[in-house]
Motif scaffolding. Structure first.
Motif, short mmCIF file in Angstrom:
data_model
loop_
_atom_site.label_atom_id
_atom_site.label_comp_id
_atom_site.label_asym_id
_atom_site.label_seq_id
_atom_site.Cartn_x
_atom_site.Cartn_y
_atom_site.Cartn_z
N SER A 191 0.85 -1.19 0.00
CA SER A 191 0.00 0.00 0.00
C SER A 191 0.89 1.24 0.00
N PHE A 192 0.39 2.30 -0.59
CA PHE A 192 1.17 3.53 -0.72
C PHE A 192 0.46 4.66 0.02
N LYS A 193 1.23 5.55 0.57
CA LYS A 193 0.70 6.72 1.24
C LYS A 193 1.35 7.96 0.65
N GLN A 194 0.53 8.95 0.34
CA GLN A 194 1.04 10.15 -0.29
C GLN A 194 2.02 10.88 0.62
N VAL A 195 3.10 11.40 0.01
CA VAL A 195 4.10 12.15 0.74
C VAL A 195 4.31 13.49 0.04
N ASN A 250 1.83 19.76 -11.60
CA ASN A 250 0.48 20.24 -11.29
C ASN A 250 0.39 20.40 -9.78
N GLY A 251 0.87 21.53 -9.27
CA GLY A 251 0.92 21.74 -7.83
C GLY A 251 1.91 20.79 -7.19
N GLY A 252 1.44 20.00 -6.22
CA GLY A 252 2.32 19.06 -5.52
C GLY A 252 2.36 17.69 -6.15
N ARG A 253 1.86 17.58 -7.38
CA ARG A 253 1.89 16.30 -8.08
C ARG A 253 2.33 16.54 -9.51
N LEU A 254 2.53 15.46 -10.24
CA LEU A 254 2.84 15.54 -11.66
C LEU A 254 1.64 15.05 -12.45
N SER A 255 1.59 15.38 -13.72
CA SER A 255 0.52 14.91 -14.57
C SER A 255 1.07 14.61 -15.95
N LEU A 265 -3.61 11.63 -16.71
CA LEU A 265 -3.35 10.94 -15.46
C LEU A 265 -2.55 11.83 -14.53
N ASP A 266 -2.89 11.80 -13.26
CA ASP A 266 -2.09 12.47 -12.24
C ASP A 266 -1.15 11.48 -11.60
N LEU A 267 0.05 11.93 -11.28
CA LEU A 267 1.06 11.11 -10.61
C LEU A 267 1.19 11.62 -9.18
N ILE A 268 0.75 10.80 -8.23
CA ILE A 268 0.72 11.20 -6.83
C ILE A 268 1.98 10.67 -6.14
N VAL A 277 4.47 9.05 -3.64
CA VAL A 277 4.44 8.18 -2.45
C VAL A 277 5.85 7.95 -1.93
N ALA A 278 6.84 8.45 -2.64
CA ALA A 278 8.24 8.46 -2.23
C ALA A 278 8.92 9.52 -3.07
N GLY A 279 10.18 9.79 -2.77
CA GLY A 279 10.85 10.85 -3.51
C GLY A 279 10.95 10.58 -4.99
N ASP A 280 11.02 9.31 -5.37
CA ASP A 280 11.16 8.97 -6.79
C ASP A 280 10.04 8.08 -7.31
N ARG A 281 9.00 7.85 -6.53
CA ARG A 281 7.92 6.94 -6.94
C ARG A 281 6.56 7.63 -6.82
N PHE A 282 5.73 7.37 -7.83
CA PHE A 282 4.42 8.01 -7.90
C PHE A 282 3.38 6.94 -8.28
N VAL A 283 2.19 7.04 -7.71
CA VAL A 283 1.09 6.18 -8.13
C VAL A 283 0.18 6.97 -9.05
N LEU A 284 -0.57 6.26 -9.88
CA LEU A 284 -1.40 6.90 -10.89
C LEU A 284 -2.82 7.09 -10.39
N LYS A 285 -3.39 8.23 -10.74
CA LYS A 285 -4.80 8.48 -10.47
C LYS A 285 -5.40 9.12 -11.71
N LYS A 286 -6.61 8.72 -12.01
CA LYS A 286 -7.32 9.27 -13.16
C LYS A 286 -8.45 10.15 -12.67
N SER A 287 -8.50 11.36 -13.20
CA SER A 287 -9.55 12.30 -12.81
C SER A 287 -10.80 12.05 -13.65
N VAL A 288 -11.95 11.97 -13.00
CA VAL A 288 -13.22 11.75 -13.68
C VAL A 288 -14.03 13.05 -13.65
N LEU A 289 -14.20 13.64 -14.82
CA LEU A 289 -14.98 14.87 -14.96
C LEU A 289 -14.45 15.99 -14.07
N GLY A 290 -13.20 15.85 -13.64
CA GLY A 290 -12.61 16.87 -12.79
C GLY A 290 -13.17 16.92 -11.39
#
Length: 407
Positions: A194-198, A224-229, A237-240, A242-255
């Motif tokens: 499991s990953f936790k946002q940092v 995109n602010g504190g994340r990448l996209s 896709l947004d890249l959230i 969870v570590a200094g060099d690792r990001f998990v993917l999230k997809k925005s639905v209708l914003g």
């Protein structure tokens, strides 16, 4: 290589030396429009497809049945024997299941034998799994072998949609077979971490921003602010972090809200002086190389312009190829369709890196990258050659301001 050594067509050699001795009577390599034996009709998105031939026959042109492929699995598990015949020496068969160039940094942890994947699919107590999957227009198949327990599974489907679940079905079947053979339930598969946002410092996020080769074409990873996209393949896709060099993917639905994609993550890495965003969590890693601006030799600058493909086929029908320089990068802007891949007028920039005055490579370390484009001249006209396709220069390209990119 087989044709050069044997002096006979590839399909004929395989039929004579492998398929026939194994009794695989319903298996064939075929490029004609009509198969020699009855086959399940191919489908794509629920619609029936016409039978088509594959351009690169050995790469994926084998048609077979589950019973024939079971004979092939038996041949593999019998260390190269078919009945009383030793078709291939046991030590040579074994070499197919040994990692090639083990530890190569640009493999990003993935292991390949000779044609067999040796990493990416795991099952507790099953030993190393060897596997391969792949598609053909209208079909998909998956093959997994657990040589330690002499078990194998083949899943064949007459629909491309099966790529979404074929490996899962094969793994479930293998688990049940292992349970039946050993008489004990298979241990549960380990849970994914499991990953936790940092929080990541802005300067570090900025360091990851740039252009990357994502599935063959140039795309941009932005902050995109504190994340990448990233906007790739028509999906944002947004890249959230969870570590200094690792990001998990999230997809925005209708914003309005985000849907996490917990199985996969992106890790930024530098290997042999090259920078990558590596997509992990799938059976095979996907390395997306960062594109760096490099000087373009004058010989390639002189070739800028519009090109016409002289030999399109069912695999790729090129509508245009514009050779240009964008932000200091040599780029082929391509528009193409593919009946085999179900692509219509797909368009995108392909980054190139000149390695000499007459050769350039497609930037990237993925399956569709790294190939060489060779430049020649014929009757005073520039010719580009790539993977069997030939392109003839037909003119300059206007940049929309009245000037043009030309020699």
């Amino acid at each position: 290589m087989i044709e050069e050594k044997d002096g006979a067509p590839f399909a004929a050699v395989i039929e004579r030396d492998l398929l026939r001795p194994l009794g695989m009577r319903r298996s064939f390599f075929e490029r004609a429009a009509r198969p020699p034996v009855p086959t399940a009709k191919p489908h794509r998105k629920g619609n029936e497809l016409a039978f088509v031939g594959l351009r690169d026959e050995p790469a994926g042109g084998l048609f077979s049945s589950v019973t024939d492929m079971a004979r092939f699995i038996g041949f593999v598990l019998a260390e190269g024997r078919a009945g009383d015949r030793q078709l291939i020496r046991a030590d040579r068969l074994q070499s197919m299941f040994e990692p090639q160039f083990d530890g190569l940094p640009l493999d990003f942890g993935h292991q390949m034998g000779l044609g067999w994947m040796l990493a990416g699919l795991d099952m507790p107590d099953a030993g190393r799994l060897s596997w391969h999957d792949g598609g053909y227009p209208g079909y998909f198949g998956a093959l997994i072998v657990a040589r330690t327990h002499k078990l194998g599974v083949i899943v064949l489907a007459n629909s491309e949609d099966a790529r979404k679940f074929a490996n899962q079905v094969a793994m479930k079947a293998l688990g049940l077979a292992l349970e039946a053979k050993r008489g004990v339930p298979a241990p549960p598969r380990p849970e994914r971490p499991s990953f936790k946002q940092v929080e990541v410092p802005p300067e570090r996020l900025n360091d990851y921003v740039g252009r990357y080769v994502i599935f063959g074409t140039m795309n941009r990873i932005s902050r995109n602010g504190g994340r990448l996209s990233v906007d790739a393949l028509g999906t944002k896709l947004d890249l959230i972090p969870v570590a200094g060099d690792r990001f998990v993917l999230k997809k925005s639905v209708l914003g309005l809200f985000d849907i996490p994609l917990p199985k996969v993550s992106v890790r930024f890495d530098s290997v042999e002086g090259r920078r990558f965003a590596v997509l992990e969590g799938l059976p095979s890693p996907f390395p997306f190389e960062r594109i760096e601006s490099k000087p373009v030799p004058e010989a390639w600058r002189a070739r800028l312009g519009r090109y016409r493909c002289e030999n399109s086929d069912a695999m790729l029908e090129f509508h245009k190829l514009d050779l240009v320089i964008e932000d200091g990068v040599l780029v082929a802007r391509v528009k193409a369709s593919s009946r085999l891949l179900d692509q219509e007028n797909a368009e995108g920039p392909v980054a190139l890196e000149a390695i000499s005055d007459d050769e350039a490579v497609v930037v990237g370390a993925g399956n569709s990258e790294g190939g060489v484009i060779r430049a020649t001249r014929r009757n005073g006209t520039d010719i580009l050659s790539y993977s069997g396709y030939s392109f003839t220069r037909v003119g300059d390209i206007s940049d929309g301001t009245g000037s043009s990119q030309s020699r």
